[in-house]
Structure formats: structure tokens, C-alpha cells
Design a protein around this motif. Structure first.
Motif, mmCIF file in Angstrom:
data_model
loop_
_atom_site.group_PDB
_atom_site.id
_atom_site.type_symbol
_atom_site.label_atom_id
_atom_site.label_comp_id
_atom_site.label_asym_id
_atom_site.label_seq_id
_atom_site.Cartn_x
_atom_site.Cartn_y
_atom_site.Cartn_z
ATOM 1 N N VAL B 112 -29.142 84.790 -20.961
ATOM 2 C CA VAL B 112 -28.955 83.334 -20.970
ATOM 3 C C VAL B 112 -28.406 82.911 -19.611
ATOM 4 C CG1 VAL B 112 -27.705 81.403 -22.021
ATOM 5 C CG2 VAL B 112 -28.653 83.225 -23.470
ATOM 6 N N ILE B 113 -29.027 81.891 -19.043
ATOM 7 C CA ILE B 113 -28.628 81.356 -17.741
ATOM 8 C C ILE B 113 -28.288 79.893 -17.943
ATOM 9 C CG2 ILE B 113 -29.392 80.918 -15.371
ATOM 10 C CD1 ILE B 113 -31.760 83.049 -16.714
ATOM 11 N N VAL B 114 -27.128 79.488 -17.474
ATOM 12 C CA VAL B 114 -26.733 78.092 -17.610
ATOM 13 C C VAL B 114 -26.809 77.427 -16.244
ATOM 14 C CG1 VAL B 114 -24.914 76.512 -18.356
ATOM 15 C CG2 VAL B 114 -25.170 78.745 -19.481
ATOM 16 N N ASN B 115 -27.527 76.323 -16.168
ATOM 17 C CA ASN B 115 -27.578 75.534 -14.939
ATOM 18 C C ASN B 115 -26.943 74.177 -15.197
ATOM 19 O OD1 ASN B 115 -28.117 74.173 -12.582
ATOM 20 N ND2 ASN B 115 -30.350 74.344 -12.678
ATOM 21 N N VAL B 116 -25.764 73.978 -14.647
ATOM 22 C CA VAL B 116 -25.102 72.676 -14.733
ATOM 23 C C VAL B 116 -25.505 71.927 -13.457
ATOM 24 C CG1 VAL B 116 -22.891 71.491 -15.016
ATOM 25 C CG2 VAL B 116 -23.234 73.746 -16.043
ATOM 26 N N MET B 117 -26.615 71.198 -13.569
ATOM 27 C CA MET B 117 -27.272 70.661 -12.371
ATOM 28 C C MET B 117 -26.422 69.655 -11.602
ATOM 29 S SD MET B 117 -31.204 69.957 -13.528
ATOM 30 C CE MET B 117 -30.847 69.258 -15.145
ATOM 31 N N ARG B 118 -26.599 69.720 -10.278
ATOM 32 C CA ARG B 118 -25.980 68.743 -9.373
ATOM 33 C C ARG B 118 -27.042 68.212 -8.423
ATOM 34 N NH1 ARG B 118 -22.080 72.376 -5.516
ATOM 35 N NH2 ARG B 118 -23.056 71.551 -3.640
ATOM 36 N N GLY B 119 -26.665 67.233 -7.628
ATOM 37 C CA GLY B 119 -27.626 66.602 -6.727
ATOM 38 C C GLY B 119 -28.120 67.537 -5.643
ATOM 39 N N GLY B 120 -29.366 67.386 -5.272
ATOM 40 C CA GLY B 120 -29.971 68.145 -4.196
ATOM 41 C C GLY B 120 -30.915 67.264 -3.441
ATOM 42 N N GLY B 124 -26.704 69.085 -1.181
ATOM 43 C CA GLY B 124 -26.715 67.881 -2.013
ATOM 44 C C GLY B 124 -25.330 67.312 -2.197
ATOM 45 N N ASN B 125 -24.921 67.214 -3.457
ATOM 46 C CA ASN B 125 -23.545 66.823 -3.743
ATOM 47 C C ASN B 125 -23.146 67.472 -5.056
ATOM 48 O OD1 ASN B 125 -24.683 65.333 -5.804
ATOM 49 N ND2 ASN B 125 -24.419 63.346 -4.803
ATOM 50 N N ILE B 126 -22.000 67.049 -5.598
ATOM 51 C CA ILE B 126 -21.542 67.717 -6.826
ATOM 52 C C ILE B 126 -21.637 66.788 -8.027
ATOM 53 C CG2 ILE B 126 -20.081 69.375 -5.626
ATOM 54 C CD1 ILE B 126 -17.681 67.557 -6.369
ATOM 55 N N SER B 127 -22.417 65.712 -7.866
ATOM 56 C CA SER B 127 -22.577 64.764 -8.968
ATOM 57 C C SER B 127 -23.708 65.212 -9.889
ATOM 58 C CB SER B 127 -22.895 63.383 -8.406
ATOM 59 O OG SER B 127 -21.858 62.980 -7.543
ATOM 60 N N PRO B 128 -23.684 64.674 -11.123
ATOM 61 C CA PRO B 128 -24.713 65.080 -12.084
ATOM 62 C C PRO B 128 -26.115 64.703 -11.611
ATOM 63 C CG PRO B 128 -23.022 63.707 -13.127
ATOM 64 C CD PRO B 128 -22.734 63.705 -11.673
ATOM 65 N N ALA B 129 -27.078 65.541 -11.886
ATOM 66 C CA ALA B 129 -28.470 65.250 -11.539
ATOM 67 C C ALA B 129 -29.377 66.031 -12.478
ATOM 68 C CB ALA B 129 -28.747 65.624 -10.086
ATOM 69 N N GLN B 130 -30.646 65.684 -12.464
ATOM 70 C CA GLN B 130 -31.641 66.400 -13.269
ATOM 71 C C GLN B 130 -32.809 66.796 -12.381
ATOM 72 O OE1 GLN B 130 -32.421 63.502 -16.424
ATOM 73 N NE2 GLN B 130 -31.027 64.609 -17.787
ATOM 74 N N SER B 131 -32.497 67.196 -11.174
ATOM 75 C CA SER B 131 -33.581 67.423 -10.215
ATOM 76 C C SER B 131 -34.072 68.866 -10.171
ATOM 77 C CB SER B 131 -33.165 66.928 -8.837
ATOM 78 O OG SER B 131 -31.819 67.232 -8.595
ATOM 79 N N GLY B 341 -36.035 56.316 -12.402
ATOM 80 C CA GLY B 341 -35.204 57.471 -12.072
ATOM 81 C C GLY B 341 -34.228 57.162 -10.969
ATOM 82 N N ARG B 342 -33.099 57.830 -11.039
ATOM 83 C CA ARG B 342 -32.142 57.775 -9.935
ATOM 84 C C ARG B 342 -31.762 59.199 -9.597
ATOM 85 N NH1 ARG B 342 -27.499 53.438 -10.767
ATOM 86 N NH2 ARG B 342 -26.978 54.355 -8.747
ATOM 87 N N ALA B 343 -31.713 59.491 -8.328
ATOM 88 C CA ALA B 343 -31.439 60.866 -7.907
ATOM 89 C C ALA B 343 -30.126 60.929 -7.132
ATOM 90 C CB ALA B 343 -32.595 61.366 -7.055
ATOM 91 N N GLY B 344 -29.792 62.108 -6.663
ATOM 92 C CA GLY B 344 -28.647 62.281 -5.774
ATOM 93 C C GLY B 344 -27.314 61.907 -6.399
#
Ligand SMILES: Cc1ncc(C[n+]2csc(CCOP(=O)(O)OP(=O)(O)O)c2C)c(N)n1
Lengths: 244, 370
Positions: B112-120, B124-131, B341-344
Motif C-alpha cells: 500500500v502506497i499513500v500519496n498525500v498530494m501537494r501542488g506541483g 511546487g508547494n505544500i498545499s493540497p492538490a490533485q495533480s 479546476g484550480r491547481a497549485g
């Protein structure tokens, strides 16, 4: 046990794919003899590298897995931590261990993982066609050091054992060679000592074995052995580097 | 930043406030995961820290690896030795894990691999993202392979899906990814689970490398030389992928029964879009939400049920548009699929989604891309 020259139980009867005069076959042989001698075949899990020895699991008669290139000690760490009573070793070339996997070998050593590492230093990348390795000697020509290895452009041969010796978690380090029968026996003894270190739960150990690559050194097998004696051991002195 | 966590236990239920990251860790522990290797990266650090404590308590193994490359390889080894194993990271670290994921997919090893996605992209940055949707669902590493990708949207689901992920991984001998984001990882919500929750039944692992005692030696590899051998292996993997697609695709629907306008969103974006659906309903729009729970396999059948008639779609993502390509492919008519969509690190707001929805509807299903 049968006659002296019978096949160790730890080896399969497959013919290896190694080139004539390659050192991998000799090293496999003495390693498998030691595994037989220590009676650990059924509790050994080996980690084969990406390199000429990637198919070693075809020749070894015990459990084995392949790692991504250089991640060999990290993968071995995963196995050994889950199965602490098994014997886990990595078998790695100088590209696998001293270039792409430098971080993994240093940190496995630094954590003092109970692993045995057999590091086959042939001074080139055999599998990919004889490119320069971190261990390539100054003045040596390879397909990617066509004007020889020059310190000012290609840097210096990397002495991994001497670096590893600085790590408190590393307990036993020895450099051996296979250029003569006497040296092969010393290699055998060092491999045995490494396994014994692990069996005693003492921590990380590594044997660096100087080994010929006639194909990419561009010389015949006998001459390759001579080259180790004349040149390679000047750069990589034989003997115990650390023994705690 | 540690909130006080009052644990209550009533009627056999354990209940407390948890971050998503920690809920994920507890879900793994309760699923019998006893091996974790990771490398620090925000916004998933609470998970690594949690595992460092919980593994010790449960006699499991915790390793802070020297890199994500090493962490996934440690998981590779632990899984090959038969353990339930997990690693976690966030986007840049997940890029490094692609090497090991590809090897494990090739060798058919569960993890099991967990990806707690951040901006790229990049740091990128450390804010939430789904990229990282493409990377997760299309095979981010090399070679033809798939992994099962689960997309939680609450702290509770961070726990539940992680628990479930171990059973899927074992059932199909395949890597499973929990695709979360920094919002889900770091926010706190009530978490509840049965005090005697059991790990999913662990199947026999006759392939585990435990030493050749009383049996023939085994090897576990992704190297298949010889003419046609790898092709055969690839075919076998494809059959497995087909079976998973057939059996495991899952979506959740909200107010879609009479809907002729369907918003498609997962994870954090789905939480927000749910509220937008309510607001659209107030405005008389027959809106609904289709929320893929599995991103791979994608819940195609659930989406297809809405294709007939005049239904228009709006895909909402915290990216410049990744899942929307799957929606367009399945709907088969790009003009009927709008996108917002909003990114970053930008997070779509309820009203922004409503506004975009109305625009899409005005153009009778011809929503322009942002
Ligand atoms: C990530 C990655 N990079 C490069 C390669 C190609 N490659 C295969 S073996 C090898 C080097 C092997 O050299 P060494 O470790 O010295 O072992 P030898 O073949 O000499 O025994 C390389 C670069 C690979 N398989 N994977």
C-alpha cells in the motif's frame, strides 16, 4: 558430502551465461560452498543486483530476489527486518553498489543492518557493455572513458570499503581477490566470516572482491588475473579493513 | 499543533478526533500492516511520525529510509518476505517511488502506497492538490502496469480505505495507492471504528521468500528474458487488470437519481462539489454528484448510466484537468463535458463551481475549459 569437486548443493546445474574468464562464476562457487558448509541454504534469502549477476538466482539453489538497480541493500533491509532469523545477503557489482546505490549501501551500513554484502569490483559496468565505473582505474580506457580515466575530468577510483569503515554500524570489512588459488581461498574465508558475523547478529559486514572482466578489459583471462595482481591491488589493497 | 484527542469507547466503538494522516496510519495498523518505511515530506509527515510510534507499540517495523527510492525498495523486500507493508509520501516523493512501484507491479507483490498530494510540478508547494491523477492512474512508472487507486474524501475514509487497501493488495497481489491530498491528510474529523475490528483475512503466500526449507527455491522478479516470455507475463497482468476492472470499480452518487446535470469529482473536490449540488438544486437545476471512489479502475459503468439523454457533465478537480480526460473518453462527446479546476494549491469554492455549472448549462452542455 561427495568428492571435492562435486557441485555444491547450493548451486543449480544450470550453465552460467558469464563470459569466459569472468569472476562471477568463481565467486558464486565459493559462496555456495560456504553456504553448504554453514548449513544455511534453507534459510538464506539472496538479493541479486541489476548487473551481470542479475540472473544469479538461476544458478543459486536457494531463495532469491532481484532489486531495482542499486536499491539492493534497501530491499535486503526489508527482508531481513521481517525475517530476522534468516540469512540475507546482497551480491552487487560496482555500478550497482558504488554508483547508483551509494546512498543505499552507506545507510544500510550506518543502520547496522544484519546483512552480508558481497561486492564484486571488476572496475567496469559489465552488463551494459564495459562503461566506466566509479572503481575504474586512472588511465583505464572504457567505452565511456575513451581517453582513459583522468582525475581532472572523470574523478578518482572510489574506495568504498575505506568509506564504509568510518561507519560505527559496520563491523567487518575485508577486501579480497580471486587472481590466484590462494586469494580465492581467502575470499572463501572472508565470505564465511561475513555470514558468521550475520549469524551471530553482530551487524553489517561486507567483502569486496576484486574480479576480472576479460571481455571489457580487452585481454585474455590469464592476463586479466595478472592485471589484478599487478595493478588493481595497488589501488585497492587487500586485507581486513575493519574488524570489530 | 496537537489538538487534544479525547478517546471515547462506547458500545464497542472507538471514537476520537484524528487527522487524516493519522487515521490512515491507524487503518493500516488495524489491517495488520507491520512494516512501514518512509521519508519525511509535507503534508504527510504526521503519518510517518504516527507510524514511528505505533509500529513500536505493535511490535512492527518502522524505518525512516534514506530516500523514497530506498523506502519503496524496503517495502518491496518486506512484501516479498510475506509482510503487509506500506509506505507513504507526497507528490515529489511519489515520483521517486515510481521505480519501486513498477518493479513490484511487475513482480506481482502487494503493498500500500499513500500519496498525500501537494501542488506541483517540481517542488511546487505544500498545499493540497490533485495533480498526480495521471501519474497514479495511468502508470506513473515504466512498463504496462496498473495499480488500484482509492480516493478517500473524509478522515473516516482515510482509515476505512487504507484498511480495505491491504485486502485488495493481497487479493490481487498488486500495489494499491491511497490518493489523498494535503487537506485530507491534515484536517481533523471524528474517526470511529469497531474496537475489535479485525485485519482482512490474509491469504496464503506460497510465493513468499522465506528460505527454501523443505521446498524448491523461489525467486521473485520482474525480469522475463527469452522470446515471448515477457509478453506472456504482460498478458497475464492484463487479465488481472481486466478482472479488477470488472469487480472493483466503485463510485458514490449523490442526488443523481433524477439528475440531468452530473458533477464528477473525487476526494476534497467532491466534498466541495456536494455542497454545490445542493446550491444548484436550490436554483432549480437537477444536479447530482458522481464521485469515483476507485480512480483505477475508473467506475465507467456508473458514469455510463448517465450518458443517455441530455445529461451534461462538469468535472471539478484540483488540477488543470486530468480526470476530465477519462470523463470525456467515457462520455464520448467532449462538448457535453465541462471542466472547472484550480491547481497549485487553489481549492475550488462552492460558488465558483455553481457559477461554472450555470455557464455550462447556459451553453447547453458546451462548457468551456477554464
Ligand atoms: C535505473 C537503471 N539504470 C541503468 C540500468 C542499466 N544497467 C544495467 S546493469 C548496469 C551496470 C552494471 O554494472 P555493475 O554493477 O558494475 O555490474 P557488472 O555488470 O559489472 O557485474 C546498468 C547501468 C538499469 N538496468 N537500471
Amino acid at each position: 558430502m561427495a568428492g571435492k569437486f562435486s557441485r555444491p548443493e547450493s548451486m543449480t546445474d544450470k550453465t552460467t551465461h558469464y563470459c569466459p574468464g569472468c569472476g562471477h562464476g568463481i565467486i558464486h562457487r565459493v559462496m555456495c560452498e560456504v553456504i553448504d558448509e554453514l548449513g544455511i541454504r534453507e534459510k538464506t534469502v539472496a538479493v541479486a543486483p541489476v548487473g551481470c549477476a542479475v540472473l544469479a538466482y538461476d544458478y543459486w539453489n536457494f531463495d532469491a530476489i532481484e532489486a531495482a538497480h542499486g536499491r539492493t541493500p534497501a530491499l535486503a533491509t526489508g527482508i531481513k527486518r521481517v525475517l530476522p532469523d534468516r540469512v540475507v545477503f546482497t551480491y552487487q557489482g560496482d555500478g550497482d553498489l558504488a554508483a547508483i546505490g551509494t546512498a543505499e549501501i552507506i545507510h544500510a551500513g550506518n543502520r547496522g543492518e544484519d546483512l552480508s554484502v558481497f561486492f564484486v569490483n571488476n572496475g567496469v559496468y559489465g552488463m551494459t557493455g564495459g562503461q566506466m565505473a566509479p572503481t575504474t582505474l586512472i588511465g583505464q580506457t572504457t567505452s565511456t572513458s575513451q581517453f582513459t580515466r583522468r582525475p581532472d575530468k572523470e574523478g578518482y577510483p572510489l574506495k568504498i570499503l575505506e568509506m564504509m569503515a568510518l561507519l560505527p554500524g559496520v563491523v567487518y570489512l575485508e577486501r579480497t581477490s580471486i587472481h590466484s588459488p590462494a586469494e580465492v581461498l581467502k575470499t572463501r574465508a572472508a565470505i564465511k566470516r561475513s555470514f558468521e558475523t550475520q549469524l551471530a547478529g553482530k551487524g553489517f559486514s561486507m567483502v569486496e572482491i576484486l574480479s576480472p572482466c576479460p571481455t571489457y578489459w580487452g585481454m585474455d583471462p590469464a592476463r586479466s588475473m595478472e592485471r589484478i595482481r599487478e595493478k588493481v591491488i595497488q589501488q585497492y589493497p587487500l586485507g581486513v579493513v575493519k574488524n570489530n | 499543533m496537537k489538538a487534544k484527542k479525547e478517546r471515547t469507547q462506547e458500545k464497542g466503538k472507538i471514537r476520537y478526533l484524528s487527522t487524516g494522516n493519522e487515521a490512515c496510519g491507524e487503518g493500516a495498523i488495524r489491517a495488520g500492516c507491520r512494516f512501514y518505511a518512509g521519508y519525511p515530506i509535507t503534508p504527510q509527515n504526521e503519518l510517518t511520525a504516527y507510524m514511528s510510534k505505533r509500529m513500536e507499540e505493535e511490535n512492527g517495523i518502522f524505518i525512516q529510509a534514506e530516500s523514497e527510492l530506498a523506502a519503496i525498495s524496503m517495502v518491496h523486500g518486506a512484501s516479498a518476505a510475506g509482510a503487509r507493508a506500506m509506505t507513504s509520501s507526497s507528490s515529489p516523493g511519489i515520483s521517486l517511488k515510481q521505480e519501486g512501484i513498477s518493479y513490484m507491479a511487475g513482480a506481482e507483490l502487494p503493498c500500500v502506497i499513500v500519496n498525500v498530494m501537494r501542488g506541483g510540478p517540481g517542488l511546487g508547494n505544500i498545499s493540497p492538490a490533485q495533480s498526480d491523477y495521471f501519474q497514479a492512474t495511468k502508470g506513473g512508472g515504466h512498463g504496462d502496469y496498473k495499480m488500484i487507486v482509492l480516493a478517500p474524501e473524509t478522515v473516516q475514509e482515510m482509515f476505512d480505505f487504507t484498511h480495505k487497501a491491504f485486502s485488495l493488495a493481497d487479493q490481487y497481489n498488486i500495489p494499491v495507492m491511497i490518493l489523498a491530498d494535503g487537506m485530507l491528510g491534515q484536517m481533523m474529523e471524528p474517526l470511529e471504528f469497531s474496537a475489535d475490528i479485525q485485519p482482512p483475512a490474509e491469504p496464503e503466500k506460497p510465493w513468499a521468500l522465506t528460505g527454501a526449507r523443505g521446498r524448491e527455491p523461489l525467486s521473485k522478479k520482474s525480469l522475463f528474458l527469452g522470446p515471448g516470455v515477457l509478453e506472456k507475463h504482460n498478458d497475464k497482468l492484463r487479465e488481472k487488470h481486466d478482472e479488477i476492472s470488472l469487480r472493483e470499480a466503485c463510485a458514490e452518487e449523490y442526488r443523481t437519481q433524477d439528475a440531468n446535470f452530473v458533477i464528477c469529482a473525487y476526494g476534497t473536490a467532491a466534498r466541495i462539489a456536494r455542497a454545490s449540488v445542493d446550491k444548484l438544486r436550490e436554483k432549480g437545476v437537477k444536479a447530482g454528484l458522481l464521485r469515483p471512489v476507485t480512480l483505477w479502475p475508473f467506475p465507467e459503468e456508473a458514469l455510463k448510466k448517465h450518458i443517455s439523454g441530455e445529461t451534461a457533465f462538469l468535472t471539478v478537480e484540483m488540477s488543470l484537468g486530468q480526470m476530465v480526460e477519462d470523463i470525456e473518453r467515457i462520455v464520448g462527446d467532449r462538448k457535453r463535458v465541462g471542466f472547472y479546476g484550480r491547481a497549485g494549491g487553489g481549492i475550488p469554492e462552492e460558488d465558483e463551481i455553481v457559477e461554472r455549472a450555470l455557464m455550462v448549462l447556459d451553453k447547453s452542455g458546451k462548457g468551456a475549459r477554464k
